[in-house]
Write a protein that holds these residues in place. Structure first.
Motif, PDB file in Angstrom:
ATOM      1  N   VAL A 283      15.994  -3.094   0.420  1.00  0.00           N
ATOM      2  CA  VAL A 283      15.015  -3.941   1.017  1.00  0.00           C
ATOM      3  C   VAL A 283      14.384  -3.484   2.492  1.00  0.00           C
ATOM      4  O   VAL A 283      15.146  -3.063   3.242  1.00  0.00           O
ATOM      5  CB  VAL A 283      15.527  -5.923   1.536  1.00  0.00           C
ATOM      6  CG1 VAL A 283      14.506  -6.125   2.098  1.00  0.00           C
ATOM      7  CG2 VAL A 283      15.938  -6.004   0.545  1.00  0.00           C
ATOM      8  N   LEU A 284      13.284  -2.962   1.838  1.00  0.00           N
ATOM      9  CA  LEU A 284      12.495  -2.277   3.343  1.00  0.00           C
ATOM     10  C   LEU A 284      12.098  -3.075   3.721  1.00  0.00           C
ATOM     11  O   LEU A 284      11.748  -2.485   4.267  1.00  0.00           O
ATOM     12  CB  LEU A 284      11.920  -1.266   2.361  1.00  0.00           C
ATOM     13  CG  LEU A 284      12.836  -0.215   1.488  1.00  0.00           C
ATOM     14  CD1 LEU A 284      11.595   0.612   0.980  1.00  0.00           C
ATOM     15  CD2 LEU A 284      14.157   0.483   2.340  1.00  0.00           C
ATOM     16  N   GLY A 285      11.374  -3.630   3.960  1.00  0.00           N
ATOM     17  CA  GLY A 285      10.104  -4.907   3.829  1.00  0.00           C
ATOM     18  C   GLY A 285       9.334  -6.144   3.397  1.00  0.00           C
ATOM     19  O   GLY A 285      10.539  -6.214   2.444  1.00  0.00           O
ATOM     20  N   TRP A 286       7.849  -5.559   3.588  1.00  0.00           N
ATOM     21  CA  TRP A 286       7.568  -7.102   2.438  1.00  0.00           C
ATOM     22  C   TRP A 286       6.264  -6.221   2.053  1.00  0.00           C
ATOM     23  O   TRP A 286       6.180  -6.291   2.413  1.00  0.00           O
ATOM     24  CB  TRP A 286       7.842  -8.273   2.873  1.00  0.00           C
ATOM     25  CG  TRP A 286       6.897  -8.095   4.674  1.00  0.00           C
ATOM     26  CD1 TRP A 286       6.142  -8.780   4.900  1.00  0.00           C
ATOM     27  CD2 TRP A 286       7.176  -8.038   5.594  1.00  0.00           C
ATOM     28  NE1 TRP A 286       5.259  -8.739   6.115  1.00  0.00           N
ATOM     29  CE2 TRP A 286       6.430  -8.775   6.675  1.00  0.00           C
ATOM     30  CE3 TRP A 286       9.459  -8.379   6.453  1.00  0.00           C
ATOM     31  CZ2 TRP A 286       6.586  -8.940   7.934  1.00  0.00           C
ATOM     32  CZ3 TRP A 286       9.299  -8.297   7.418  1.00  0.00           C
ATOM     33  CH2 TRP A 286       8.188  -8.320   8.379  1.00  0.00           C
ATOM     34  N   LYS A 287       5.787  -7.379   0.974  1.00  0.00           N
ATOM     35  CA  LYS A 287       4.464  -6.678   0.657  1.00  0.00           C
ATOM     36  C   LYS A 287       3.041  -8.445   1.391  1.00  0.00           C
ATOM     37  O   LYS A 287       3.914  -9.455   1.090  1.00  0.00           O
ATOM     38  CB  LYS A 287       3.468  -6.604  -0.492  1.00  0.00           C
ATOM     39  CG  LYS A 287       2.613  -6.824  -1.412  1.00  0.00           C
ATOM     40  CD  LYS A 287       1.860  -6.376  -2.647  1.00  0.00           C
ATOM     41  CE  LYS A 287       0.837  -5.564  -3.270  1.00  0.00           C
ATOM     42  NZ  LYS A 287       0.873  -6.557  -4.261  1.00  0.00           N
ATOM     43  N   TYR A 288       2.135  -8.458   1.701  1.00  0.00           N
ATOM     44  CA  TYR A 288       1.334  -8.849   2.300  1.00  0.00           C
ATOM     45  C   TYR A 288       0.839  -9.519   0.893  1.00  0.00           C
ATOM     46  O   TYR A 288      -0.196  -9.170   0.524  1.00  0.00           O
ATOM     47  CB  TYR A 288      -0.010  -9.349   3.419  1.00  0.00           C
ATOM     48  CG  TYR A 288       1.285  -9.126   4.962  1.00  0.00           C
ATOM     49  CD1 TYR A 288       1.369 -10.532   5.413  1.00  0.00           C
ATOM     50  CD2 TYR A 288       1.250  -7.832   5.259  1.00  0.00           C
ATOM     51  CE1 TYR A 288       2.134  -9.930   6.369  1.00  0.00           C
ATOM     52  CE2 TYR A 288       2.018  -7.088   6.729  1.00  0.00           C
ATOM     53  CZ  TYR A 288       2.156  -8.767   7.697  1.00  0.00           C
ATOM     54  OH  TYR A 288       2.763  -9.252   8.272  1.00  0.00           O
ATOM     55  N   GLU A 289       1.201 -10.729   0.540  1.00  0.00           N
ATOM     56  CA  GLU A 289       0.050 -11.318  -1.002  1.00  0.00           C
ATOM     57  C   GLU A 289      -1.167 -12.231  -0.449  1.00  0.00           C
ATOM     58  O   GLU A 289      -2.569 -12.422  -0.918  1.00  0.00           O
ATOM     59  CB  GLU A 289       0.726 -11.890  -1.766  1.00  0.00           C
ATOM     60  CG  GLU A 289       2.130 -10.979  -2.344  1.00  0.00           C
ATOM     61  CD  GLU A 289       2.007  -9.487  -3.262  1.00  0.00           C
ATOM     62  OE1 GLU A 289       0.590 -10.263  -3.812  1.00  0.00           O
ATOM     63  OE2 GLU A 289       2.511  -9.396  -4.088  1.00  0.00           O
ATOM     64  N   ARG A 290      -1.198 -12.409   0.735  1.00  0.00           N
ATOM     65  CA  ARG A 290      -2.251 -13.815   1.262  1.00  0.00           C
ATOM     66  C   ARG A 290      -2.076 -14.018   2.882  1.00  0.00           C
ATOM     67  O   ARG A 290      -1.018 -14.037   3.053  1.00  0.00           O
ATOM     68  CB  ARG A 290      -1.894 -14.832   0.365  1.00  0.00           C
ATOM     69  CG  ARG A 290      -3.312 -15.840   0.796  1.00  0.00           C
ATOM     70  CD  ARG A 290      -3.047 -17.062  -0.398  1.00  0.00           C
ATOM     71  NE  ARG A 290      -4.334 -17.786   0.107  1.00  0.00           N
ATOM     72  CZ  ARG A 290      -4.653 -19.490   0.000  1.00  0.00           C
ATOM     73  NH1 ARG A 290      -3.569 -20.028  -0.936  1.00  0.00           N
ATOM     74  NH2 ARG A 290      -5.596 -19.604   0.642  1.00  0.00           N
ATOM     75  N   ALA A 291      -3.122 -14.176   3.145  1.00  0.00           N
ATOM     76  CA  ALA A 291      -2.969 -14.236   4.911  1.00  0.00           C
ATOM     77  C   ALA A 291      -3.919 -15.480   4.720  1.00  0.00           C
ATOM     78  O   ALA A 291      -4.617 -15.982   4.033  1.00  0.00           O
ATOM     79  CB  ALA A 291      -3.464 -13.240   5.598  1.00  0.00           C
TER      80      ALA A 291
ATOM     81  N   ILE B 247       4.704  -4.080   4.711  1.00  0.00           N
ATOM     82  CA  ILE B 247       5.470  -3.383   5.815  1.00  0.00           C
ATOM     83  C   ILE B 247       6.795  -2.620   5.425  1.00  0.00           C
ATOM     84  O   ILE B 247       7.418  -3.317   4.221  1.00  0.00           O
ATOM     85  CB  ILE B 247       5.292  -4.826   6.287  1.00  0.00           C
ATOM     86  CG1 ILE B 247       4.628  -5.923   7.188  1.00  0.00           C
ATOM     87  CG2 ILE B 247       7.040  -4.410   7.569  1.00  0.00           C
ATOM     88  CD1 ILE B 247       3.573  -4.684   8.620  1.00  0.00           C
ATOM     89  N   LEU B 248       6.742  -1.755   6.114  1.00  0.00           N
ATOM     90  CA  LEU B 248       8.257  -1.283   6.012  1.00  0.00           C
ATOM     91  C   LEU B 248       8.907  -1.368   7.425  1.00  0.00           C
ATOM     92  O   LEU B 248       8.177  -0.214   8.366  1.00  0.00           O
ATOM     93  CB  LEU B 248       8.035   0.069   5.195  1.00  0.00           C
ATOM     94  CG  LEU B 248       7.684   0.412   3.912  1.00  0.00           C
ATOM     95  CD1 LEU B 248       7.049   1.673   3.314  1.00  0.00           C
ATOM     96  CD2 LEU B 248       8.102  -0.584   2.660  1.00  0.00           C
TER      97      LEU B 248
END
Length: 106
Positions: A74-82, A95-96
């Motif tokens: 697991v390297l980070g995450w992806k923003y799908e919705r703000a 985000i990495l």
């Protein structure tokens, strides 16, 4: 004589799979789960997990964990919705975590 060097890259710290280009860094001033993190416009050779809502430092976001496609780290995450208008620029970005990636071709 100068050597021809490829693009500056970031790779998975575990298996050295290429995951992002230096040219795609938007900001180095982000916070991940385990410390500093970079915001990227794109990521490659990653798998995007299921979406979930998380309360982050900047409010509620729908995010999906991002893992290396080779070793599954697991390297980070992806923003799908703000949900807050001021945070909409993050949608679709990655985000990495600095501790999970290493520089290549620098």
């Amino acid at each position: 004589m100068a050597e021809v060097v490829g693009p500056r890259l970031y790779s998975c710290c575990n298996c050295r799979n290429h995951v992002a280009l230096h040219d795609d860094v938007i900001s180095k001033a982000f916070q991940g789960r385990h410390g500093r993190a970079f915001l990227f416009s794109h990521a490659m050779n990653v798998m995007v997990g299921p979406k979930e809502d998380r309360h982050l430092m900047t409010g509620l976001h729908t995010v999906a964990d991002v893992s290396c496609s080779d070793c599954r780290e697991v390297l980070g995450w992806k923003y799908e919705r703000a949900y807050e208008e001021t945070q909409k620029y993050k949608e679709g970005k990655f985000i990495l975590e600095k501790s999970k990636i290493v520089k290549e071709n620098w």
